[in-house]
Scaffold this motif. Structure first.
Motif, PDB file in Angstrom:
ATOM      1  N   MET A   1     129.342  15.824  95.184  1.00 24.41           N
ATOM      2  CA  MET A   1     129.457  15.386  93.907  1.00 24.41           C
ATOM      3  C   MET A   1     128.172  15.338  92.971  1.00 24.41           C
ATOM      4  N   ASP A   2     127.452  16.361  91.712  1.00 21.56           N
ATOM      5  CA  ASP A   2     126.652  16.250  90.815  1.00 21.56           C
ATOM      6  C   ASP A   2     125.831  14.961  90.888  1.00 21.56           C
ATOM      7  N   PRO A   3     124.845  14.941  91.499  1.00 20.59           N
ATOM      8  CA  PRO A   3     124.640  13.521  91.372  1.00 20.59           C
ATOM      9  C   PRO A   3     124.054  13.122  89.486  1.00 20.59           C
ATOM     10  N   ASP A   4     123.915  14.162  88.569  1.00 16.24           N
ATOM     11  CA  ASP A   4     124.285  13.806  87.387  1.00 16.24           C
ATOM     12  C   ASP A   4     125.496  13.076  86.643  1.00 16.24           C
ATOM     13  N   VAL A   5     126.660  13.896  87.379  1.00 21.46           N
ATOM     14  CA  VAL A   5     127.538  13.230  86.460  1.00 21.46           C
ATOM     15  C   VAL A   5     128.148  12.030  87.829  1.00 21.46           C
ATOM     16  N   ALA A   6     127.752  11.699  88.814  1.00 18.38           N
ATOM     17  CA  ALA A   6     128.065  10.811  89.428  1.00 18.38           C
ATOM     18  C   ALA A   6     127.241   9.339  88.309  1.00 18.38           C
ATOM     19  N   GLN A   7     125.814   9.952  88.080  1.00 16.44           N
ATOM     20  CA  GLN A   7     125.642   8.851  87.459  1.00 16.44           C
ATOM     21  C   GLN A   7     126.093   8.862  86.344  1.00 16.44           C
ATOM     22  N   ILE A   8     126.603   9.829  85.321  1.00 16.02           N
ATOM     23  CA  ILE A   8     127.601   9.546  84.180  1.00 16.02           C
ATOM     24  C   ILE A   8     128.686   8.402  84.199  1.00 16.02           C
ATOM     25  N   LEU A   9     129.446   9.394  85.560  1.00 20.73           N
ATOM     26  CA  LEU A   9     130.594   8.229  85.948  1.00 20.73           C
ATOM     27  C   LEU A   9     130.369   6.720  86.006  1.00 20.73           C
ATOM     28  N   ASP A  10     129.588   6.192  86.784  1.00 17.91           N
ATOM     29  CA  ASP A  10     129.007   5.378  87.755  1.00 17.91           C
ATOM     30  C   ASP A  10     128.878   4.351  86.081  1.00 17.91           C
ATOM     31  N   THR A  11     128.657   4.769  85.091  1.00 22.07           N
ATOM     32  CA  THR A  11     128.209   4.300  83.427  1.00 22.07           C
ATOM     33  C   THR A  11     129.283   4.242  82.607  1.00 22.07           C
ATOM     34  N   ILE A  12     130.238   4.866  83.129  1.00 26.32           N
ATOM     35  CA  ILE A  12     131.515   4.223  81.961  1.00 26.32           C
ATOM     36  C   ILE A  12     132.193   3.174  82.047  1.00 26.32           C
ATOM     37  N   GLY A  13     131.967   2.768  83.617  1.00 23.57           N
ATOM     38  CA  GLY A  13     133.187   1.434  83.613  1.00 23.57           C
ATOM     39  C   GLY A  13     132.036  -0.604  82.629  1.00 23.57           C
ATOM     40  N   PRO A  14     130.832  -0.280  82.972  1.00 23.33           N
ATOM     41  CA  PRO A  14     130.380  -1.228  82.674  1.00 23.33           C
ATOM     42  C   PRO A  14     130.049  -0.730  80.775  1.00 23.33           C
ATOM     43  N   ARG A  15     130.479   0.342  81.032  1.00 24.17           N
ATOM     44  CA  ARG A  15     129.823   0.730  78.722  1.00 24.17           C
ATOM     45  C   ARG A  15     131.854   0.031  78.749  1.00 24.17           C
ATOM     46  N   VAL A  16     132.638   0.676  79.581  1.00 23.37           N
ATOM     47  CA  VAL A  16     134.046   0.429  78.757  1.00 23.37           C
ATOM     48  C   VAL A  16     133.917  -1.729  78.425  1.00 23.37           C
ATOM     49  N   ARG A  17     133.495  -2.010  79.872  1.00 26.21           N
ATOM     50  CA  ARG A  17     133.571  -3.842  79.728  1.00 26.21           C
ATOM     51  C   ARG A  17     132.392  -3.993  78.166  1.00 26.21           C
ATOM     52  N   ALA A  18     131.490  -3.633  78.133  1.00 28.71           N
ATOM     53  CA  ALA A  18     130.851  -3.587  77.214  1.00 28.71           C
ATOM     54  C   ALA A  18     130.832  -3.767  75.759  1.00 28.71           C
ATOM     55  N   LEU A  19     131.812  -2.699  75.673  1.00 22.12           N
ATOM     56  CA  LEU A  19     132.404  -2.633  74.552  1.00 22.12           C
ATOM     57  C   LEU A  19     133.964  -4.038  73.588  1.00 22.12           C
ATOM     58  N   ARG A  20     134.250  -3.912  75.479  1.00 15.16           N
ATOM     59  CA  ARG A  20     135.945  -4.785  75.492  1.00 15.16           C
ATOM     60  C   ARG A  20     135.384  -6.117  74.828  1.00 15.16           C
ATOM     61  N   VAL A  21     134.652  -6.204  75.301  1.00 15.35           N
ATOM     62  CA  VAL A  21     133.625  -8.230  75.122  1.00 15.35           C
ATOM     63  C   VAL A  21     132.667  -8.172  74.051  1.00 15.35           C
ATOM     64  N   GLU A  22     132.753  -7.468  73.748  1.00 15.95           N
ATOM     65  CA  GLU A  22     131.839  -7.174  72.262  1.00 15.95           C
ATOM     66  C   GLU A  22     133.076  -6.529  70.941  1.00 15.95           C
ATOM     67  N   ARG A  23     134.046  -6.960  70.962  1.00 16.68           N
ATOM     68  CA  ARG A  23     134.983  -6.928  69.870  1.00 16.68           C
ATOM     69  C   ARG A  23     136.176  -7.911  70.144  1.00 16.68           C
ATOM     70  N   GLY A  24     135.361  -8.490  71.526  1.00 19.94           N
ATOM     71  CA  GLY A  24     136.235  -9.903  71.382  1.00 19.94           C
ATOM     72  C   GLY A  24     137.708 -10.414  71.903  1.00 19.94           C
ATOM     73  N   ARG A  25     137.636  -8.361  73.404  1.00 23.70           N
ATOM     74  CA  ARG A  25     139.039  -8.637  73.758  1.00 23.70           C
ATOM     75  C   ARG A  25     138.971  -9.105  74.819  1.00 23.70           C
ATOM     76  N   THR A  26     140.118  -9.148  75.461  1.00 20.89           N
ATOM     77  CA  THR A  26     140.550  -9.780  76.561  1.00 20.89           C
ATOM     78  C   THR A  26     140.699  -8.650  77.762  1.00 20.89           C
ATOM     79  N   LEU A  27     141.234  -8.626  79.101  1.00 23.81           N
ATOM     80  CA  LEU A  27     142.061  -7.871  79.897  1.00 23.81           C
ATOM     81  C   LEU A  27     143.303  -8.012  78.973  1.00 23.81           C
ATOM     82  N   ARG A  28     143.644  -8.885  79.285  1.00 27.66           N
ATOM     83  CA  ARG A  28     145.473  -8.709  78.441  1.00 27.66           C
ATOM     84  C   ARG A  28     145.393  -7.713  77.842  1.00 27.66           C
ATOM     85  N   ALA A  29     144.484  -8.527  76.474  1.00 25.46           N
ATOM     86  CA  ALA A  29     144.329  -7.079  74.688  1.00 25.46           C
ATOM     87  C   ALA A  29     144.756  -6.104  75.376  1.00 25.46           C
TER      88      ALA A  29
END
Length: 191
Positions: A1-29
């Motif tokens: 896999m292209d290293p640039d693509v791999a780096q982009i993919l690696d940052t998505i999960g933490p970004r999703v978590r940060a947005l979820r927490v910022e909006r006060g949502r639980t994983l269940r919600a």
């Protein structure tokens, strides 16, 4: 896999978590809203599951962000204007709608209540009221404008504008920094 693509993919999960927490949502919600399981979301956030479009589209919708923002894709030379609001020093929020240095600039302003403080500067200005009431003071004259009304004036004369009451006002503001004026090509029914 292209290293640039791999780096982009690696940052998505933490970004999703940060947005979820910022909006006060639980994983269940978030799982309930997207139809994804809590375990899938947890694995995505921790990087143990690779993001795919079938996961990202419902997440972007539920978190109310553009898919580009969720992925943080690199710039592609997109010709669209990307609005970047900022707080103005005199109060309110300003959204630049154009980016043409030296030419007529267009802004959307959302102004809250504030004390009048007259200023003057070079240029030429137009104000168009979108919502609410606008109080425009030019010199010793006060003008009240409502939605759909326009004012054009020389800002070298001391002036101030803000809400006409204790609620906000939303306006479009055209400003010619060097006194430039918009070119009117079509007028009323008599033209």
């Amino acid at each position: 896999m292209d290293p640039d693509v791999a780096q982009i993919l690696d940052t998505i999960g933490p970004r999703v978590r940060a947005l979820r927490v910022e909006r006060g949502r639980t994983l269940r919600a978030l799982a309930d809203e997207t139809g994804l399981s809590v375990s899938v979301l947890s694995r995505l956030e921790t990087g143990r599951r690779q993001p795919t479009l079938d996961l990202l589209i419902p997440l972007a919708r539920a978190l109310r962000v553009a898919l580009d923002q969720l992925v943080a894709a690199p710039a592609t030379g997109d010709p669209r204007v990307h609005l970047e609001p900022y707080r103005h020093g005199s109060g309110g929020v300003v959204v630049p709608l154009t980016r043409y240095p030296g030419r007529v600039q267009v802004f959307k302003h959302v102004l809250g209540p504030r004390e009048p403080r007259l200023v003057s500067h070079e240029g030429h200005a137009w104000l168009y009221v979108l919502a609410g009431g606008l109080n425009l003071i030019i010199g010793d004259r006060e003008h009240l404008l409502g939605p759909g009304e326009v004012a054009e004036f020389d800002p070298s004369e001391p002036h101030w504008f803000g809400p006409a009451d204790d609620t906000g006002v939303e306006i479009l503001h055209l400003f010619g920094p060097r006194g430039d004026r918009a070119v009117v090509r079509v007028g009323g029914p008599d033209d």
